[in-house]
Motif scaffolding. Structure first.
Motif, PDB file in Angstrom:
ATOM      1  N   UNK A   1      33.489  30.612  47.224  1.00  0.00           N
ATOM      2  CA  UNK A   1      34.742  31.221  47.151  1.00  0.00           C
ATOM      3  C   UNK A   1      35.317  30.660  45.795  1.00  0.00           C
ATOM      4  N   UNK A   2      35.019  29.557  45.179  1.00  0.00           N
ATOM      5  CA  UNK A   2      35.484  29.068  44.051  1.00  0.00           C
ATOM      6  C   UNK A   2      34.943  30.038  43.022  1.00  0.00           C
ATOM      7  N   UNK A   3      33.858  30.396  42.969  1.00  0.00           N
ATOM      8  CA  UNK A   3      33.179  31.487  41.798  1.00  0.00           C
ATOM      9  C   UNK A   3      33.755  32.738  42.182  1.00  0.00           C
ATOM     10  N   UNK A   4      34.306  33.059  43.357  1.00  0.00           N
ATOM     11  CA  UNK A   4      34.690  34.366  43.396  1.00  0.00           C
ATOM     12  C   UNK A   4      36.151  34.526  42.610  1.00  0.00           C
TER      13      UNK A   4
ATOM     14  N   UNK B   1      31.459  26.277  35.938  1.00  0.00           N
ATOM     15  CA  UNK B   1      32.101  25.342  36.470  1.00  0.00           C
ATOM     16  C   UNK B   1      33.009  24.590  35.398  1.00  0.00           C
ATOM     17  N   UNK B   2      33.786  25.297  34.853  1.00  0.00           N
ATOM     18  CA  UNK B   2      34.638  24.661  33.755  1.00  0.00           C
ATOM     19  C   UNK B   2      35.879  24.454  34.611  1.00  0.00           C
ATOM     20  N   UNK B   3      36.692  23.698  33.801  1.00  0.00           N
ATOM     21  CA  UNK B   3      37.944  23.306  34.571  1.00  0.00           C
ATOM     22  C   UNK B   3      38.945  24.352  34.495  1.00  0.00           C
ATOM     23  N   UNK B   4      39.572  24.579  35.558  1.00  0.00           N
ATOM     24  CA  UNK B   4      39.910  23.932  36.669  1.00  0.00           C
ATOM     25  C   UNK B   4      38.858  24.342  37.862  1.00  0.00           C
ATOM     26  N   UNK B   5      38.111  25.425  37.737  1.00  0.00           N
ATOM     27  CA  UNK B   5      37.049  25.644  38.530  1.00  0.00           C
ATOM     28  C   UNK B   5      35.708  25.066  38.672  1.00  0.00           C
TER      29      UNK B   5
ATOM     30  N   UNK C   1      37.308  34.279  32.322  1.00  0.00           N
ATOM     31  CA  UNK C   1      37.518  33.754  33.829  1.00  0.00           C
ATOM     32  C   UNK C   1      36.211  33.680  34.586  1.00  0.00           C
ATOM     33  N   UNK C   2      35.561  34.712  34.434  1.00  0.00           N
ATOM     34  CA  UNK C   2      34.122  34.704  35.265  1.00  0.00           C
ATOM     35  C   UNK C   2      33.353  33.453  34.639  1.00  0.00           C
ATOM     36  N   UNK C   3      33.240  33.326  33.677  1.00  0.00           N
ATOM     37  CA  UNK C   3      32.329  32.192  32.905  1.00  0.00           C
ATOM     38  C   UNK C   3      33.064  30.947  33.245  1.00  0.00           C
ATOM     39  N   UNK C   4      34.294  30.570  33.455  1.00  0.00           N
ATOM     40  CA  UNK C   4      34.922  29.385  34.060  1.00  0.00           C
ATOM     41  C   UNK C   4      34.567  29.062  35.434  1.00  0.00           C
ATOM     42  N   UNK C   5      34.308  30.123  36.148  1.00  0.00           N
ATOM     43  CA  UNK C   5      33.888  30.174  37.650  1.00  0.00           C
ATOM     44  C   UNK C   5      32.367  29.598  37.692  1.00  0.00           C
TER      45      UNK C   5
END
Length: 648
Positions: free
Chosen positions: A178-181, A236-240, A229-233
């Motif tokens: 769910x978080x990566x989505x 695992x970058x803040x905040x995901x 945004x895809x990279x953040x998820x």
């Protein structure tokens, strides 16, 4: 063209071989030796050999990159879509990273997972994951990249929650998915925007449009951040970032493969592939740089107090991914990809080393270990190599790539980021010294576990040895051999400014962390306990991971669950009970009324008509009974009636 160029023109087989092994293991693994595990290993070994051959051709000049092939996939109106292969420096290095780590993890899993239920399925998932990652790496367009990205996300869910009998594993799989989505929503929006603006997903065609000025800086800025945004998820970058530590509930080989060397690195690779957009909109790079910097520091502080050895490595992974994102943000394209490559080796080593320890003592808690170097010398020495590399000890692999990152930050004038990066390097050396000391040195804190500890089998120790060698020499080979410049060259990269002061500060930060860690954790551990009491507010904040999970639970999870329960009540009591059940009740009532009308009115009218006809028929039958005298009587009476009617 050289004879072995067949491998280059058939590079699409590199991902297809693991896919084929996954399909065969899924459907026929129960009848194969080792339930198909060796088939998966041989398939990825073949992919590794092909990847090495391609790299050698690039390095000796017989293959000019970029080299691209494509085949028609489908069409949507006037827009054709393709499935292709792009061989360039980043993709070739990633091929080697993925195939090397995947091969060693699959060999390692022979020993680690030998008694696990669903062993066949585990190897099928590993092969399917490897296929998706390799397909992503070789993609020459964003659509193919996104397909591999999403299949990889599904495989990650399968592998994190592989031991779904445990509630924690199932919950961790759901959390990761769910978080990566959430991040993928932004990525998907970026893809739609790219196609709307330039009408293609092909990397080369997009870059040509960017050079021609087709895309405005403002639009490039929006696209770059949406894709980021895809990279953040995924990275695992803040905040995901919250999903990655919980993902350690999966088997340790999964942690090494997915959450250290490949899947989480895909987010960094995505930023590298999107770099042409960032070049048009450099302000977006500042966002990237500060997200990476914040993540690197944030995760490193939490790792200081984690007691689960895999959680320490998980937060370390988040922190190192932050370094890579930081590097790309300050213009260090080559530095970021260089660190991605070296990190894959020593972080996979550390995770597999942790798995070897857990396999021996059956606990993840470092405070229940101690003195394991006496029982597990191979694991200790190899883990030590990974520990030094991660800490940036001079002339190990991590030293070369991390120094390049910090040097880039300093040389491009990002002095605040450079300072935070050096402090994070200090923290990295400190928490890794803590982890190594508590696990392998000192006195055993639980005698029973220590007494039963033993070295792991060859299938686990040989991959550790290979990765240990890579952790020490890979950085030097790539740096001194000119691999970094040749494979990771990018136009308009900033020119580095050499600074001996910056190098000394960066190296000194790591060495000071090692020294302080040794003073704290190689002596009397009661000092550590007293320090935790003295700084209890800070200590508790770090132990609870800044209460991020609790905040997310309060702000998002609990309201979502409350909304879900309210909707469930509304669905059951209003939609189902009033509308669905109500319409059903009305329909049944109408059906009963209709049935009564049919039985008593319609059928009554039909039956009544029949009755009247029957009775009339009975009367008619009496008039025609065949007696002549009756006929004569009727005629006579009729004649008399007519006469009387005429007279009167």
């Amino acid at each position: 063209m050289a004879e072995t160029s067949w491998i280059v023109t058939h590079a699409y087989l590199i991902p297809l071989l693991p896919l084929g092994s996954a399909v065969i293991i899924f459907f026929f693994g129960r009848w194969l030796p080792t339930k198909g595990a060796w088939l998966g290993i041989l398939a990825i070994a073949a992919s590794f050999v092909m990847s090495v051959d391609i790299l050698m051709r690039v390095m000796d000049g017989s293959l000019t990159v970029p080299f691209e092939m494509s085949w028609p996939w489908f069409s949507a109106g006037i827009y054709p879509f393709e499935w292709g292969v792009l061989l360039d420096g980043p993709s070739i290095v990633m091929l080697l990273v993925v195939t090397t780590v995947s091969f060693l993890v699959q060999v390692y899993s022979l020993g680690y997972m030998h008694d696990a239920p669903r062993f066949k399925r585990f190897y099928a998932y590993l092969s399917l994951f490897t296929f998706s990652m390799l397909g992503l790496v070789l993609a020459n367009n964003y659509l193919q990249f996104f397909v591999g990205w999403e299949v990889m996300g599904a495989c990650s869910y399968f592998l994190i929650s592989f031991e779904f009998e445990r509630d924690a594993a199932g919950a961790a799989g759901n959390k990761a998915f769910l978080t990566t989505r959430l991040g993928d929503l932004g990525f998907y929006g970026g893809l739609l925007t790219i196609f709307f603006v330039v009408g293609t997903f092909n990397f080369g065609q997009i870059q040509a449009h960017l050079h021609d000025g087709t895309v405005s800086p403002h639009m490039a800025y929006i696209i770059a951040l949406l894709v980021f945004c895809g990279s953040v998820g995924k990275s695992a970058q803040v905040p995901l970032h919250v999903w990655l530590p919980d993902a350690m509930e999966g088997p340790t080989p999964v942690s090494a493969l997915i959450h250290a060397a490949t899947m989480v690195a895909a987010g960094v690779y995505l930023v590298a592939r999107t770099y042409p957009f960032f070049a048009v909109a450099p302000d977006a790079l500042n966002v990237v740089a500060w997200v990476g910097t914040t993540t690197a520091l944030f995760a490193a502080t939490i790792a200081l107090t984690a007691n689960d050895i895999k959680k320490v490595l998980a937060y370390s992974t988040i922190s190192q991914l932050g370094y890579m994102i930081l590097a790309l943000g300050v213009g260090g394209y080559a530095a970021g990809l260089f660190h991605l490559t070296t990190h894959a080796a020593f972080k996979a080593l550390l995770f597999l080393g942790a798995g070897s320890v857990i396999h021996a003592v059956h606990t993840n808690d470092m405070w229940k270990m101690g003195s394991l170097s006496k029982q597990m010398m191979t694991t200790t020495v190899t883990f030590f190599c990974g520990f030094l590399a991660l800490s940036g000890f001079p002339f190990t692999s991590g030293y070369f790539s991390k120094e390049m990152i910090l040097g880039t930050a300093y040389g491009t004038g990002h002095y605040a980021i450079f300072a935070i990066g050096c402090f994070t390097a200090f923290l990295t050396a400190l928490y890794m010294t803590r982890a190594f000391s508590l696990t392998f040195l000192g006195e055993p804190r639980e005698r029973d576990r220590f007494a039963h500890a033993h070295e792991s089998p060859w299938s686990m120790t040989i991959p550790l040895m290979v990765l240990a060698v890579l952790s020490i020499v890979l950085g030097y080979l790539m740096h001194s051999g000119g691999w970094v410049e040749k494979l990771f060259a990018v136009p308009h990269a900033p020119e580095l400014v050499e600074s001996h002061a910056a190098t000394l500060i960066a190296v000194g930060s790591s060495l000071f962390g090692l020294l302080l860690g040794a003073l704290l954790y190689l002596g009397n551990l009661e000092i550590v306990a007293k320090l935790a009491q003295v700084f209890s507010p800070i200590y508790n904040l770090l132990v609870h991971k800044y209460y991020i999970d609790e905040i997310y639970w309060a702000l998002f999870v609990r309201p979502t669950m409350a909304l879900a329960k309210a909707l469930d009540w509304f669905d059951f009591n209003v939609v189902d009970s009033i509308f669905v059940d109500g319409f059903g009740w009305i329909t049944r009532l109408a059906s009963k009324i209709d049935s009564w009308l049919d039985d008593h009115v319609v059928d009554g009218a039909v039956d009544g008509s029949g009755y009247v006809v029957t009775e009339l028929g009975a009367l008619a039958r009496k008039a025609q009974n065949g007696f002549v005298q009756n006929y004569l009587l009727v005629i006579t009476l009729g004649f008399v009636f007519l006469v009387l009617w005429k007279i009167f």
